[in-house]
Write an enzyme that holds these catalytic residues in place. Structure first.
Site, PDB file in Angstrom:
ATOM      1  CG  ASP A  27      -2.060   0.927   1.143  1.00 40.72           C
ATOM      2  OD1 ASP A  27      -2.290   1.481   0.048  1.00 40.72           O
ATOM      3  OD2 ASP A  27      -2.738   1.136   2.160  1.00 40.72           O
ATOM      4  CG  ASN A  75      -7.295  -2.199  -6.549  1.00 42.72           C
ATOM      5  OD1 ASN A  75      -6.361  -2.963  -6.345  1.00 42.72           O
ATOM      6  ND2 ASN A  75      -7.660  -1.285  -5.654  1.00 42.72           N
TER       7      ASN A  75
HETATM    8  C1  FPP Z   1      -1.774   0.326  -3.333  1.00 38.38           C
HETATM    9  O1  FPP Z   1      -1.327   1.657  -3.384  1.00 38.38           O
HETATM   10  C2  FPP Z   1      -1.228  -0.415  -4.435  1.00 38.38           C
HETATM   11  C3  FPP Z   1      -1.912  -0.968  -5.467  1.00 38.38           C
HETATM   12  C4  FPP Z   1      -3.383  -0.862  -5.599  1.00 38.38           C
HETATM   13  C5  FPP Z   1      -1.243  -1.690  -6.551  1.00 38.38           C
HETATM   14  C6  FPP Z   1      -0.019  -2.459  -6.171  1.00 38.38           C
HETATM   15  C7  FPP Z   1       0.796  -2.604  -7.377  1.00 38.38           C
HETATM   16  C8  FPP Z   1       2.135  -2.577  -7.430  1.00 38.38           C
HETATM   17  C9  FPP Z   1       3.014  -2.501  -6.266  1.00 38.38           C
HETATM   18  C10 FPP Z   1       2.854  -2.586  -8.732  1.00 38.38           C
HETATM   19  C11 FPP Z   1       2.413  -3.597  -9.687  1.00 38.38           C
HETATM   20  C12 FPP Z   1       2.575  -4.979  -9.235  1.00 38.38           C
HETATM   21  C13 FPP Z   1       3.185  -5.909  -9.956  1.00 38.38           C
HETATM   22  C14 FPP Z   1       3.121  -7.348  -9.546  1.00 38.38           C
HETATM   23  C15 FPP Z   1       3.928  -5.555 -11.156  1.00 38.38           C
HETATM   24  P1  FPP Z   1      -2.381   2.807  -3.587  1.00 38.38           P
HETATM   25  O2  FPP Z   1      -2.436   3.127  -5.023  1.00 38.38           O
HETATM   26  O3  FPP Z   1      -3.672   2.406  -2.955  1.00 38.38           O
HETATM   27  O4  FPP Z   1      -1.701   3.965  -2.802  1.00 38.38           O
HETATM   28  P2  FPP Z   1      -2.435   5.096  -1.939  1.00 38.38           P
HETATM   29  O5  FPP Z   1      -3.221   4.373  -0.875  1.00 38.38           O
HETATM   30  O6  FPP Z   1      -1.304   5.885  -1.377  1.00 38.38           O
HETATM   31  O7  FPP Z   1      -3.292   5.843  -2.880  1.00 38.38           O
END
Ligand code: FPP
Length: 247
Positions: A27, A75
């Site tokens: 996250d 998502n």
């Molecule tokens: C949460 O951060 C993260 C995600 C929804 C996506 C996770 C993806 C990756 C780490 C990269 C892609 C993965 C692979 C396997 C290539 P957020 O966007 O919710 O962050 P925030 O809460 O700060 O908005």
């Protein structure tokens, strides 16, 4: 003695008491980017880089399974541009997995519902799974269009079908039978669950498998999470007394 690359691991980690399965809620990519005046996509890109380093390190340490939450069933609610970016990133990751994780011996699997994924993505998942299936290193489950409740609904449906077909008696539904229907069938439960970026919730991640997991919530955003932070989490894990309901 087992061989692994020790260079960054200090002696305070007990190598005979490693978690077998680590779950990671990656996250904070968006907040990481915002703090730097960058688009959210830059945060996801940095997050994917972070992931490579952590999987490599976990594999070097001798961890057997790692499950990472890449895209949840919720998502899809994000703006289309962000969803597209994440899907492309995942696609690239799968395509390049051969090269980027070469020599790392990582077995890659995708867990989650494939029904909503593009045909192209499904084909690539199958290809990458097949290409890496015979490897002997860490199993990396990429949770992609994954939801813990959806997983349990599927398992329930499947067992109900068996009952309706007269192949299974309701009394014979056991924990093992349910486990056998999960995406992680034949894998051990999660021992250690790490969530970055300060939030302290499960967000529908591996509801069944984390029943006895030690949970560690780290303040750092995922792109800032380094191998030394993984070591720290494992040290904290090893300092906790796991009783599994006993005394
Ligand atoms: C949460 O951060 C993260 C995600 C929804 C996506 C996770 C993806 C990756 C780490 C990269 C892609 C993965 C692979 C396997 C290539 P957020 O966007 O919710 O962050 P925030 O809460 O700060 O908005």
């Amino acid at each position: 003695m087992m061989f692994f690359k020790r260079k960054n691991i200090d002696n305070s980690i007990d190598m005979s008491n490693l978690p077998e399965h680590i779950g990671v809620i990656m996250d904070g990519n968006g907040r990481w980017a915002k703090k730097r005046g960058l688009p959210r996509s830059a945060g996801h890109k940095a997050g994917a880089e972070s992931l490579k380093k952590i999987v490599t390190e976990a594999n070097n340490m001798g961890i057997k399974y790692i499950t990472v939450y890449a895209f949840s069933t919720e998502n899809w609610k994000r703006p289309k541009a962000e969803v597209d970016y994440l899907m492309n990133l995942l696609m690239d990751y799968l395509i390049n997995a051969e090269k980027t994780l070469a020599g790392e011996n990582v077995r890659i699997r995708a867990i989650g519902s494939r029904a909503e994924l593009s045909d192209e993505m499904c084909r690539q998942i199958e290809k990458t799974e097949k290409l890496t299936a015979d490897r002997s290193g860490i199993v990396m489950n990429i949770a992609l269009n994954y939801g813990g409740r959806e997983e349990l609904v599927n398992a329930t449906r499947s067992l109900c079908r068996a009952v309706a077909d007269g192949k299974l008696a309701p009394e014979d539904i056991t924990e093992e039978k349910i486990e056998g229907e999960l995406y992680t069938a034949n894998q051990p439960d999660v021992d250690l669950l790490i969530r970055t970026s300060g939030e302290q919730r499960l967000s529908n991640f591996m509801l069944w498998q984390v029943s006895y997991a030690e949970m560690i919530f780290v303040k750092k955003a995922w792109p800032d999470f380094k191998p030394r932070d993984l070591h720290e989490c494992i040290r904290i894990y090893q300092g906790r007394g796991r009783r599994f309901g006993g005394i």
